[in-house]
Scaffold this active site. Structure first.
Site, PDB file in Angstrom:
ATOM      1  CB  ALA A  69     -34.192  53.986 -33.367  1.00 14.06           C
ATOM      2  N   GLY A 109     -34.629  49.610 -30.600  1.00 11.66           N
ATOM      3  CA  GLY A 109     -34.560  48.960 -32.079  1.00 11.66           C
ATOM      4  C   GLY A 109     -33.111  47.990 -32.107  1.00 11.66           C
ATOM      5  CD  GLU A 153     -38.215  47.605 -31.046  1.00 13.17           C
ATOM      6  OE1 GLU A 153     -37.839  48.346 -32.242  1.00 13.17           O
ATOM      7  OE2 GLU A 153     -39.314  47.803 -31.491  1.00 13.17           O
ATOM      8  CD  GLU A 171     -37.983  50.896 -27.555  1.00 21.68           C
ATOM      9  OE1 GLU A 171     -37.905  49.724 -26.428  1.00 21.68           O
ATOM     10  OE2 GLU A 171     -37.513  50.198 -28.518  1.00 21.68           O
TER      11      GLU A 171
HETATM   12  C1  3H9 Z   1     -36.065  52.893 -30.138  1.00 22.45           C
HETATM   13  O1  3H9 Z   1     -34.366  52.564 -30.334  1.00 22.45           O
HETATM   14  C2  3H9 Z   1     -37.261  52.944 -30.612  1.00 22.45           C
HETATM   15  C3  3H9 Z   1     -37.337  51.387 -31.658  1.00 22.45           C
HETATM   16  O2  3H9 Z   1     -38.679  50.918 -31.120  1.00 22.45           O
HETATM   17  C4  3H9 Z   1     -37.569  51.593 -33.466  1.00 22.45           C
HETATM   18  C5  3H9 Z   1     -38.643  52.550 -33.842  1.00 22.45           C
HETATM   19  C6  3H9 Z   1     -38.793  53.150 -35.292  1.00 22.45           C
HETATM   20  N1  3H9 Z   1     -29.562  57.279 -30.184  1.00 22.45           N
HETATM   21  O3  3H9 Z   1     -25.864  57.369 -22.801  1.00 22.45           O
HETATM   22  P1  3H9 Z   1     -24.713  58.219 -22.757  1.00 22.45           P
HETATM   23  C7  3H9 Z   1     -25.675  59.239 -27.563  1.00 22.45           C
HETATM   24  S1  3H9 Z   1     -35.813  54.266 -29.297  1.00 22.45           S
HETATM   25  C8  3H9 Z   1     -28.877  59.053 -30.427  1.00 22.45           C
HETATM   26  O4  3H9 Z   1     -23.455  59.232 -21.944  1.00 22.45           O
HETATM   27  P2  3H9 Z   1     -23.941  55.406 -21.663  1.00 22.45           P
HETATM   28  C9  3H9 Z   1     -25.476  60.090 -26.292  1.00 22.45           C
HETATM   29  O5  3H9 Z   1     -26.637  61.804 -26.151  1.00 22.45           O
HETATM   30  C10 3H9 Z   1     -34.291  54.161 -28.376  1.00 22.45           C
HETATM   31  N2  3H9 Z   1     -27.950  59.168 -29.453  1.00 22.45           N
HETATM   32  O6  3H9 Z   1     -22.862  56.234 -22.558  1.00 22.45           O
HETATM   33  C11 3H9 Z   1     -24.559  60.596 -25.549  1.00 22.45           C
HETATM   34  O7  3H9 Z   1     -23.942  61.435 -26.455  1.00 22.45           O
HETATM   35  P3  3H9 Z   1     -22.859  63.009 -26.258  1.00 22.45           P
HETATM   36  C12 3H9 Z   1     -34.448  53.248 -27.599  1.00 22.45           C
HETATM   37  C13 3H9 Z   1     -28.030  58.661 -28.848  1.00 22.45           C
HETATM   38  O8  3H9 Z   1     -22.285  54.858 -21.476  1.00 22.45           O
HETATM   39  C14 3H9 Z   1     -23.529  59.372 -26.084  1.00 22.45           C
HETATM   40  O9  3H9 Z   1     -23.858  58.510 -27.881  1.00 22.45           O
HETATM   41  N3  3H9 Z   1     -32.733  53.177 -26.599  1.00 22.45           N
HETATM   42  C15 3H9 Z   1     -28.828  57.354 -28.306  1.00 22.45           C
HETATM   43  O10 3H9 Z   1     -23.873  56.282 -20.259  1.00 22.45           O
HETATM   44  C16 3H9 Z   1     -23.110  58.575 -26.064  1.00 22.45           C
HETATM   45  O11 3H9 Z   1     -24.591  58.048 -24.372  1.00 22.45           O
HETATM   46  C17 3H9 Z   1     -32.428  53.475 -25.718  1.00 22.45           C
HETATM   47  O12 3H9 Z   1     -33.133  54.461 -25.167  1.00 22.45           O
HETATM   48  C18 3H9 Z   1     -29.563  56.771 -29.281  1.00 22.45           C
HETATM   49  N4  3H9 Z   1     -30.344  55.966 -29.170  1.00 22.45           N
HETATM   50  O13 3H9 Z   1     -24.581  55.020 -21.801  1.00 22.45           O
HETATM   51  C19 3H9 Z   1     -30.655  53.731 -25.534  1.00 22.45           C
HETATM   52  N5  3H9 Z   1     -28.023  56.334 -27.200  1.00 22.45           N
HETATM   53  O14 3H9 Z   1     -21.692  61.657 -25.843  1.00 22.45           O
HETATM   54  C20 3H9 Z   1     -30.674  54.975 -25.065  1.00 22.45           C
HETATM   55  C21 3H9 Z   1     -26.986  57.594 -26.558  1.00 22.45           C
HETATM   56  O15 3H9 Z   1     -23.152  63.676 -27.473  1.00 22.45           O
HETATM   57  N6  3H9 Z   1     -28.810  54.993 -23.986  1.00 22.45           N
HETATM   58  N7  3H9 Z   1     -26.384  58.614 -27.950  1.00 22.45           N
HETATM   59  O16 3H9 Z   1     -23.654  63.194 -24.976  1.00 22.45           O
HETATM   60  C22 3H9 Z   1     -28.818  54.324 -23.339  1.00 22.45           C
HETATM   61  O17 3H9 Z   1     -29.985  54.466 -22.399  1.00 22.45           O
HETATM   62  C23 3H9 Z   1     -27.092  54.912 -23.594  1.00 22.45           C
HETATM   63  O18 3H9 Z   1     -26.805  55.853 -24.301  1.00 22.45           O
HETATM   64  C24 3H9 Z   1     -25.978  54.005 -23.724  1.00 22.45           C
HETATM   65  C25 3H9 Z   1     -24.645  54.335 -23.281  1.00 22.45           C
HETATM   66  C26 3H9 Z   1     -27.175  52.374 -21.724  1.00 22.45           C
HETATM   67  C27 3H9 Z   1     -26.596  53.107 -24.643  1.00 22.45           C
END
Ligand code: 3H9
Length: 707
Positions: A63, A106, A109, A129
């Protein structure tokens, strides 16, 4: 079609591409786009199946976390993903999810609502999450156990760690691993399954088990969560959500999950952890060092000094695949240093963190040396010799002669002035501080200390390198103790004052451990060695203002040779396994010393202990911010979470102060000022924010906007 989702045809297979850079988060518009694409392919008689794939570097990272901030700050509820997922699952034609990069939260999911999942073998899937203080909120706690069984699903939802596509395939979460072109493989798979009855995950109940079978699984998971994620609520709630779903029809399970998800989302813990998520990315942004700043490739490194820190730093480079020469002054010191490195690696193999093969490779990358001969070939040196200005200057003068122009000369000093160190070279622009935390190969924090003349290229390189080294680099200014240790001084000072005023040693530590800190301040002193601070205090004593109260207990303990764990006596007594027990002798001594010093003894509550220690951090943090030694309040938070064991679910000291309310914090600090004198003078920035009803987070926003 929606801008972020497009549909194309590969003959009889529809290809639905999610294209919402950078990570294909399910931002508003994306779920609607997917839903419309499913409708379109279902209404097209020439199409037999659909493949859903992500454009760019990943499938779907979850999400959109920014939307959560909007929700909690406005109180508005937004549409859930559940109807989209049912819509996909109810599609008359099979939907195949093609995963590369990450399917997180998400994203997973969404993938589980497809009828089949194929993946590149390098992909990762997970329900992370809980790291944001929430739980899966779109059926993850309900569909995952149906695909991989309750035990593994509980573990994934509660621990939040991703698993590899290979493991997911072995568990039955992924139906096929695809070598080569993912889309091509997915389309071929789609043709194989087209026309056959498509399995709906929500109807696959065979792996759910019975209540009696599951009870011990839930009990063990709760036990683990309480121990390994102490203080964090989301893991326990995630377990509740899985448990609630077993025995309930799927849709009721989802409703139970949605309710728990919302409770978590609106909690202080979740707000703090989301602040941490964005904060960890924010710290990489330096206003006057843009992303395009050229960086110096670091392909070979050197470390001077093979003691505990130097050896650890050499391991950090080796672990990142960067060959490193490790220099010391004589064979004996070098043998000792290399011996420690081998021992560290051996214990990592024993604990299953690394394989023997990995360790052998890493050890081959570390070359012990006694001279500077090899230094002309390295791109970066980290000096990690004994903490003394004269010695550091001699080393840097030597590096200036030995290293090629363009190489980075970094010091691992934790207290000394980087500009003065740089003055020993003919190239102060190449000099910077890289303050690793002990043990360097484990701790994530790297304070990058910018000298007056450090060039932007050198700053940009160190910031970027920190990520490659598996560290979180935070840029700080060149003041005494930099950011982390400068704040740690007042924090530990208050811990000692509290003991001198009548609190028991263990009560001080326990109050802070219950607050969530990894360790209490006095036990931390014992671990680091009380003599370290004692030596520094002696060196800087001439700078202390006369007439201002200073703690004395630790100095006296050191005078008695009680340095902490290394002498098996400090604040506590230690047995051969380094297990601590309280020492009545210390209590009696402190009581006597306090009586001699005329310090009144009183009962001190745990709440006061926490306020005194934590607000000492906040007050000093506010000064650091105002003086510009930290770029943002969030930078201070990230330093404290990654280097000082501050609980992530409190967001860091500055975020915690915002949560309490800066007016209350300021009032309390004014009380301490009155009671305890000058050391508690409130930081002007704190006073100003409190009086204008603002927060540190707002200060950050205004500050960044102004930069
Ligand atoms: C969820 O899904 C809840 C569900 O159950 C649904 C409920 C209804 N959203 O980390 P990076 C941005 S909760 C918005 O540097 P990497 C990040 O801020 C979510 N933005 O890259 C950054 O922005 P900026 C569950 C996001 O290659 C840019 O993308 N998911 C999101 O080192 C690049 O990110 C997670 O917790 C997001 N979901 O790592 C996963 N994700 O460039 C969270 C990233 O402006 N994300 N951004 O600073 C991660 O773990 C890492 O970002 C990922 C990539 C491994 C994907």
């Amino acid at each position: 079609m929606n801008n972020n989702v497009r549909i194309s045809k590969d003959n009889d297979v529809a290809v639905i591409t999610i294209d919402n850079p950078p990570v294909n988060a399910l931002s508003p518009g994306v779920p609607e786009g997917i839903s419309a694409a499913i409708d379109e392919m279902n209404s097209d008689p020439s199409i037999k199946a659909a493949v859903v794939i992500g454009a760019g570097r990943t499938f779907v990272a979850g999400a959109d976390i920014k939307e959560f901030i909007k929700m909690t700050s406005s109180g508005a509820r937004r549409a859930t993903l559940l109807p989209l997922l049912l819509h996909i699952e109810d599609s008359g034609k099979p939907v195949i999810m093609a995963i590369h990069g990450n399917a997180f939260g998400g994203g997973l999911e969404l993938a589980m609502a497809g009828h089949y999942r194929v993946a590149a073998s390098t992909a990762q899937v997970g329900q992370p999450e809980v790291n944001l203080g929430i739980i899966p909120g779109a059926g993850g706690t309900q569909r995952l156990p149906r695909l991989i069984g309750v035990a593994k699903a509980v573990q994934m939802c509660a621990e939040g760690k991703p698993i590899s596509a290979r493991e997911a395939a072995a568990l039955g979460l992924i139906d096929r691993l695809i070598d080569g072109d993912l889309l091509e493989g997915a389309v071929a798979f789609a043709r194989e399954v087209a026309g056959k009855p498509a399995p709906k995950t929500r109807e696959r109940n065979e792996k759910l088990g019975t209540a009696a079978e599951n009870a011990p699984i839930f009990a063990a998971a709760r036990d683990t969560a309480r121990k390994k994620q102490r203080g964090l609520k989301a893991p326990l709630v995630a377990i509740d959500a899985v448990e609630a779903g077993i025995g309930l029809p799927f849709d009721q399970g989802c409703q139970a999950e949605a309710k728990l998800f919302t409770e978590c989302l609106f909690s202080d813990q979740s707000k703090a952890l989301i602040h941490v998520f964005f904060g960890e990315r924010e710290v990489a942004k330096i206003p006057d060092v843009p992303k395009e700043t050229p960086v110096i490739p670091v392909n070979r490194a050197a470390v001077v000094g093979s003691g505990t820190m130097g050896g650890g730093i050499a391991m950090v480079f080796a672990n990142a695949g960067i060959p490193v020469v490790l220099k010391d002054v004589d064979e004996a010191a070098l043998d000792l240093g290399m011996g420690k490195i081998r021992k560290n690696y051996a214990s990592s193999v024993q604990r299953g963190r690394f394989t023997q093969e990995f360790v052998d490779e890493r050890l081959r990358l570390i070359t012990p040396v006694l001279t500077y001969d090899e230094f002309s070939r390295v791109d970066m040196v980290v000096e990690a010799v004994f903490e003394g200005m004269a010695l550091k200057k001699t080393v840097f003068a030597g590096l200036d002669r030995a290293c090629r122009r363009g190489a980075i000369l970094a010091s691992n000093t934790s207290t000394l002035n980087i500009d003065e160190i740089a003055s020993a070279t003919s190239r102060p622009e190449a000099v910077i501080g890289t303050h690793f935390f002990s043990p360097a190969n484990v701790m994530r924090l790297l304070e990058i200390v910018r000298g007056k003349k450090s060039s932007k290229e050198v700053v940009a390189t160190c910031m970027q390198l920190s990520k490659k080294l598996g560290k979180i680099g935070v840029l700080v200014g060149n003041c005494r103790g930099f950011v982390g240790n400068r704040m740690f001084g007042p924090y530990r000072r208050e811990a000692q004052f509290l003991v001198e005023e009548g609190a028991e040693v263990a009560a001080v530590d326990q109050a802070l451990v219950e607050f969530g800190n990894a360790m209490g301040p006095l036990a931390t002193g014992d671990l680091a060695g009380l003599d370290v601070g004692w030596r520094i205090r002696k060196e800087y004593r001439h700078l202390e203002k006369p007439g201002i109260r200073q703690p004395f207990a630790e100095d006296r303990l050191c005078e008695m040779g009680r340095y902490g764990q290394k002498t098996v006596r400090g604040w506590y007594l230690y047995d051969e396994n380094r297990r601590a027990s309280t020492d009545p002798e210390v209590s009696a001594l402190v009581r006597k010393w306090s009586a001699d010093a005329g310090i009144a003894q009183r009962q001190i509550s745990a709440a006061e202990i926490v306020d005194r220690c934590i607000y000492a951090l906040v007050n000093e943090g506010a000064r650091i911010l105002e003086e510009g030694y930290a770029l943002r309040a969030v930078d201070i938070d990230i330093i404290y979470l990654n280097g000082y064991g501050f609980p992530a679910y409190r967001g860091g000291p500055m975020w915690y102060a915002d949560t309490v309310g800066l007016q209350s914090v300021y009032r309390r600090i004014c009380e301490f000022h009155q009671q305890h004198g000058e050391l508690w003078a409130p930081a002007p920035l704190l006073q100003q924010l409190a009086e204008t009803g603002k927060t540190f987070a707002e200060f950050d926003k205004e500050h960044v906007a102004a930069a």
